[in-house]
Design a protein around this motif. Structure first.
Motif, short mmCIF file in Angstrom:
data_model
loop_
_atom_site.label_atom_id
_atom_site.label_comp_id
_atom_site.label_asym_id
_atom_site.label_seq_id
_atom_site.Cartn_x
_atom_site.Cartn_y
_atom_site.Cartn_z
N THR A 84 0.83 -1.20 0.00
CA THR A 84 0.00 0.00 0.00
C THR A 84 0.86 1.26 0.00
OG1 THR A 84 -1.98 0.93 0.99
CG2 THR A 84 -0.33 0.06 2.52
N LEU A 85 0.24 2.38 0.26
CA LEU A 85 0.90 3.68 0.18
C LEU A 85 2.09 3.78 1.13
CD1 LEU A 85 -2.32 5.89 0.20
CD2 LEU A 85 -1.08 4.99 -1.78
N ARG A 86 3.08 4.57 0.70
CA ARG A 86 4.29 4.70 1.49
C ARG A 86 4.66 6.13 1.85
NH1 ARG A 86 5.20 0.23 -1.71
NH2 ARG A 86 6.07 -1.55 -0.59
N SER A 87 4.02 7.12 1.22
CA SER A 87 4.46 8.49 1.45
C SER A 87 3.40 9.50 1.00
CB SER A 87 5.75 8.76 0.66
OG SER A 87 5.49 8.73 -0.74
N ILE A 88 3.62 10.75 1.38
CA ILE A 88 2.76 11.84 0.93
C ILE A 88 2.83 11.94 -0.60
CG2 ILE A 88 2.40 14.35 0.99
CD1 ILE A 88 1.58 12.94 3.57
N GLY A 89 4.01 11.74 -1.17
CA GLY A 89 4.15 11.77 -2.62
C GLY A 89 3.34 10.68 -3.30
N ASP A 90 3.33 9.49 -2.69
CA ASP A 90 2.55 8.38 -3.22
C ASP A 90 1.06 8.73 -3.18
OD1 ASP A 90 2.02 5.86 -4.23
OD2 ASP A 90 2.63 4.77 -2.43
N ILE A 91 0.62 9.35 -2.10
CA ILE A 91 -0.77 9.80 -2.00
C ILE A 91 -1.07 10.81 -3.11
CG2 ILE A 91 -2.39 11.15 -0.59
CD1 ILE A 91 -0.96 9.85 1.88
N ALA A 92 -0.20 11.79 -3.27
CA ALA A 92 -0.42 12.85 -4.26
C ALA A 92 -0.50 12.30 -5.68
CB ALA A 92 0.69 13.89 -4.16
N ARG A 93 0.30 11.26 -5.97
CA ARG A 93 0.27 10.67 -7.32
C ARG A 93 -1.03 9.91 -7.58
NH1 ARG A 93 5.61 10.09 -5.85
NH2 ARG A 93 5.31 8.03 -4.95
N ARG A 94 -1.67 9.40 -6.54
CA ARG A 94 -2.84 8.54 -6.73
C ARG A 94 -4.17 9.25 -6.47
NH1 ARG A 94 -1.25 2.69 -5.83
NH2 ARG A 94 0.97 2.74 -5.37
N GLN A 95 -4.18 10.30 -5.65
CA GLN A 95 -5.45 10.90 -5.25
C GLN A 95 -6.20 11.48 -6.43
OE1 GLN A 95 -3.51 14.05 -2.79
NE2 GLN A 95 -5.18 15.34 -3.52
N GLN A 96 -7.52 11.33 -6.37
CA GLN A 96 -8.41 11.90 -7.37
C GLN A 96 -9.19 13.08 -6.81
OE1 GLN A 96 -9.94 8.32 -10.02
NE2 GLN A 96 -10.11 7.80 -7.84
N ILE A 97 -9.22 13.20 -5.50
CA ILE A 97 -9.90 14.31 -4.84
C ILE A 97 -8.92 15.49 -4.78
CG2 ILE A 97 -10.78 15.12 -2.61
CD1 ILE A 97 -12.00 12.33 -2.24
N ALA A 98 -9.37 16.62 -5.30
CA ALA A 98 -8.50 17.80 -5.38
C ALA A 98 -8.33 18.44 -4.01
CB ALA A 98 -9.10 18.81 -6.34
N ASP A 99 -7.13 18.96 -3.77
CA ASP A 99 -6.86 19.74 -2.56
C ASP A 99 -7.54 21.10 -2.68
OD1 ASP A 99 -5.19 17.72 -1.56
OD2 ASP A 99 -3.41 18.58 -2.52
N ASN A 100 -7.69 21.76 -1.54
CA ASN A 100 -8.19 23.13 -1.54
C ASN A 100 -7.26 23.96 -0.65
OD1 ASN A 100 -9.53 25.58 -0.92
ND2 ASN A 100 -11.49 24.66 -1.43
N ASP A 101 -6.46 24.80 -1.28
CA ASP A 101 -5.48 25.63 -0.57
C ASP A 101 -5.92 27.09 -0.44
OD1 ASP A 101 -3.69 23.47 -0.31
OD2 ASP A 101 -2.85 23.85 -2.30
N ALA A 102 -7.20 27.35 -0.68
CA ALA A 102 -7.69 28.73 -0.64
C ALA A 102 -7.55 29.31 0.77
CB ALA A 102 -9.15 28.78 -1.07
N ASP A 103 -7.25 30.61 0.83
CA ASP A 103 -7.14 31.29 2.12
C ASP A 103 -8.47 31.35 2.84
OD1 ASP A 103 -4.44 31.76 1.81
OD2 ASP A 103 -4.72 33.78 1.01
N PHE A 104 -9.57 31.45 2.07
CA PHE A 104 -10.89 31.51 2.68
C PHE A 104 -11.87 30.75 1.79
CE2 PHE A 104 -15.18 33.24 3.00
CZ PHE A 104 -15.41 33.08 4.36
N VAL A 105 -12.69 29.93 2.42
CA VAL A 105 -13.77 29.22 1.73
C VAL A 105 -15.02 29.46 2.56
CG1 VAL A 105 -14.62 26.99 0.90
CG2 VAL A 105 -12.16 27.45 0.90
N ALA A 106 -16.07 29.94 1.93
CA ALA A 106 -17.33 30.18 2.64
C ALA A 106 -17.88 28.85 3.14
CB ALA A 106 -18.34 30.84 1.71
N PRO A 107 -18.52 28.85 4.31
CA PRO A 107 -19.03 27.59 4.88
C PRO A 107 -19.92 26.78 3.93
CG PRO A 107 -19.15 29.33 6.50
CD PRO A 107 -18.74 29.98 5.21
N ASP A 108 -20.81 27.43 3.20
CA ASP A 108 -21.68 26.68 2.29
C ASP A 108 -20.87 26.04 1.16
OD1 ASP A 108 -21.23 29.32 1.29
OD2 ASP A 108 -23.01 29.18 0.01
N GLN A 109 -19.80 26.69 0.73
CA GLN A 109 -18.93 26.11 -0.29
C GLN A 109 -18.14 24.93 0.28
OE1 GLN A 109 -16.82 29.72 -1.29
NE2 GLN A 109 -18.01 29.98 -3.17
#
Length: 165
Positions: A84-109
């Motif tokens: 199975t997975l071995r690292s954060i890099g391994d996770i990043a290569r396989r993940q299909q769910i996008a990250d969200n690095d926004a400074d602010f996200v409204a609660p409904d969003q």
């Protein structure tokens, strides 16, 4: 996925060549679980507004549930004789769910994004379940049913929490 190192060999009556496809799909779902866990905790830490307490607690409960599933998925991959997975890099290569690095996200969003991400996780888990069934791996298939149900429930709760009065 490379052949398993003999030092990691796991006894199983399942054919590892048959289960490899399911293990690959489970590793994608596992990477998605980690991505969803981090995003859920991010939103838990940064939620604001009039429903702060309710959303803060909801997201914390959901993050805890997602984290619990990660160990079960990884251990199931190992029980089938795969790795199975071995690292954060391994996770990043396989993940299909996008990250969200926004400074602010409204609660409904936040709630809408997490709802859709949980439904994406359901798709990944259904794929893993189908591949497990093709490999005659009924244990993985059965466990996946529970993981799918949990993700569907999280999506439902997020939907209901986001409804306008």
């Amino acid at each position: 996925m490379a052949d398993v190192n003999p030092k990691l060999s796991t006894p199983t009556d399942l054919n590892r060549n048959d289960t490899r496809s399911a293990a690959d799909a489970l590793n994608i779902a596992l990477a998605d679980c980690y991505a969803l866990y981090i995003k859920t905790k991010n939103f838990h830490w940064h939620v604001s507004g009039p429903h702060f307490r309710d959303y803060h607690l909801l997201l914390d409960d959901q993050a805890t549930q997602i984290l619990e599933v990660t160990d079960a998925i990884a251990e199931r991959v190992r029980k089938t004789g795969n790795t199975t997975l071995r690292s954060i890099g391994d996770i990043a290569r396989r993940q299909q769910i996008a990250d969200n690095d926004a400074d602010f996200v409204a609660p409904d969003q936040m709630l809408a994004e997490l709802r859709e991400d949980n439904l994406k996780l359901v798709e990944a888990l259904r794929d893993a379940r189908e591949r497990a069934e093709a490999a005659n791996d009924t244990a993985t298939s059965s466990l996946a049913d529970d993981w799918i149900d949990q993700a569907e429930e999280r999506a439902w709760f997020l939907f209901e929490a986001s409804r306008k009065a």
